[in-house]
Design a protein around this motif. Structure first.
Motif, PDB file in Angstrom:
ATOM      1  N   HIS A  14       0.830  -1.202   0.000  1.00 39.68           N
ATOM      2  CA  HIS A  14       0.000   0.000   0.000  1.00 39.68           C
ATOM      3  C   HIS A  14       0.868   1.257   0.000  1.00 39.68           C
ATOM      4  N   VAL A  33      -8.946  -1.613  -3.583  1.00 38.83           N
ATOM      5  CA  VAL A  33      -9.433  -1.539  -2.206  1.00 38.83           C
ATOM      6  C   VAL A  33     -10.028  -0.158  -1.983  1.00 38.83           C
ATOM      7  N   THR A  37      -8.944   1.946   3.454  1.00 38.39           N
ATOM      8  CA  THR A  37      -8.013   0.839   3.669  1.00 38.39           C
ATOM      9  C   THR A  37      -6.580   1.278   3.407  1.00 38.39           C
TER      10      THR A  37
END
Length: 300
Positions: A14, A33, A37
């Motif tokens: 991420h 996502v 998140t």
């Protein structure tokens, strides 16, 4: 920084997405996502490391000094993990089939051939079709598996990864510079001939930068693309802007001193979100991303 942090690759994944794409929303789209998140994962990672990885700005997220240090290490780790994944999934001999790759004329001419040769040598059962076209039409019509394109934002039906951006240089042929006594971008543009791109490039930052400096009395020749502009410039017609990778290895052109030429829109490697990705497409896409990132990636 806590050296005993319980590292999670998912958090690093991420982090890389935000570093490469600049905003939480863009990273969320690429990862598939939610915005929250991505934000939560970044928060966990910063808490584990006890440092801020990003500066929040009006234009998105910029890496801090700690973030830049982590970015390089995380990118290398990503490459290693993907290499392991490819080896586990199958041997080189299993990578086979046809992959259609589309990109701009300049990349197809100067950058991609060596990379495709390397792929062909590594994967002898792989067949790559290289389609040279400067628009997204081939991807919209599902005619290509992978596209390498410069754009502000990819179309909604395409997903991919940001590679970086292209730097531009002002240049002219050595003979033209000798005849006109030119060594830097001229302030008296009416005394020179310029090669400019056609209206297709009107929204690009580098094209706008050049046209804003020309006057009604400036002599110009219009080229349909960079290959045409390169040929006209090399022939000694006048001054133009070209991608740095076209100029770096050219012995015919002289780079003119000038500051402030903006880079291109971001360069992306893209696939259609509705297509099922085969092993061959995954291998080609990852290899091209890794090699092109070395040339173009820059994270400020």
């Amino acid at each position: 920084m806590d050296r005993k942090a319980n590292w999670s690759w998912d958090n690093l994944r991420h982090f890389l997405a935000v570093a490469q794409h600049g905003t939480l929303s863009a990273a969320a789209r690429v990862l598939g996502v939610s915005h929250s998140t991505v934000q939560r994962r970044i928060g966990i990672l910063e808490q584990e490391l006890q440092t801020s990885l990003f500066c929040r700005t009006n234009n998105g997220f910029r890496l801090t000094a700690s973030g830049k240090a982590l970015f390089g290490e995380a990118l290398r780790l990503q490459t290693t993990l993907e290499s392991i994944s490819r080896n586990v999934a199958g041997s080189d001999a299993d990578v086979k089939g046809r992959v259609v790759l589309t990109s701009t004329d300049t990349l197809c001419f100067s950058i991609l051939p060596a990379m495709i040769m390397s792929l062909a040598q590594t994967y002898p059962r792989l067949s790559i079709e290289l389609d040279m076209i400067n628009t997204f039409s081939d991807m919209q019509n599902l005619e290509a598996d992978i596209a390498i394109r410069s754009c502000e934002e990819p179309p909604d039906n395409l997903i991919g990864r940001r590679i970086g951006s292209v730097r531009f240089l002002a240049c002219a042929a050595h003979a033209y510079c000798h005849d006109t006594g030119l060594s830097s971008f001229p302030s008296n543009v009416e005394a020179h001939h310029f090669i400019v791109l056609n209206d297709y490039y009107n929204t690009t930052p580098f094209h706008q930068w050049l046209t804003e400096r020309l006057t009604r009395d400036t002599r110009t020749t219009i080229a349909s693309g960079f290959l045409s502009a390169y040929g006209l410039c090399r022939a000694g017609l006048g001054i133009t802007l070209l991608p740095s990778y076209m100029v770096d290895d050219s012995h015919d052109l002289m780079v003119l001193d000038v500051d402030g030429i903006p880079e291109s829109h971001d360069l992306w490697i893209l696939s259609h979100r509705d297509l099922r990705t085969t092993q061959s497409v995954r291998v080609v896409r990852q290899y091209l991303y890794q090699e092109l990132s070395r040339l173009f990636a820059g994270t400020d």
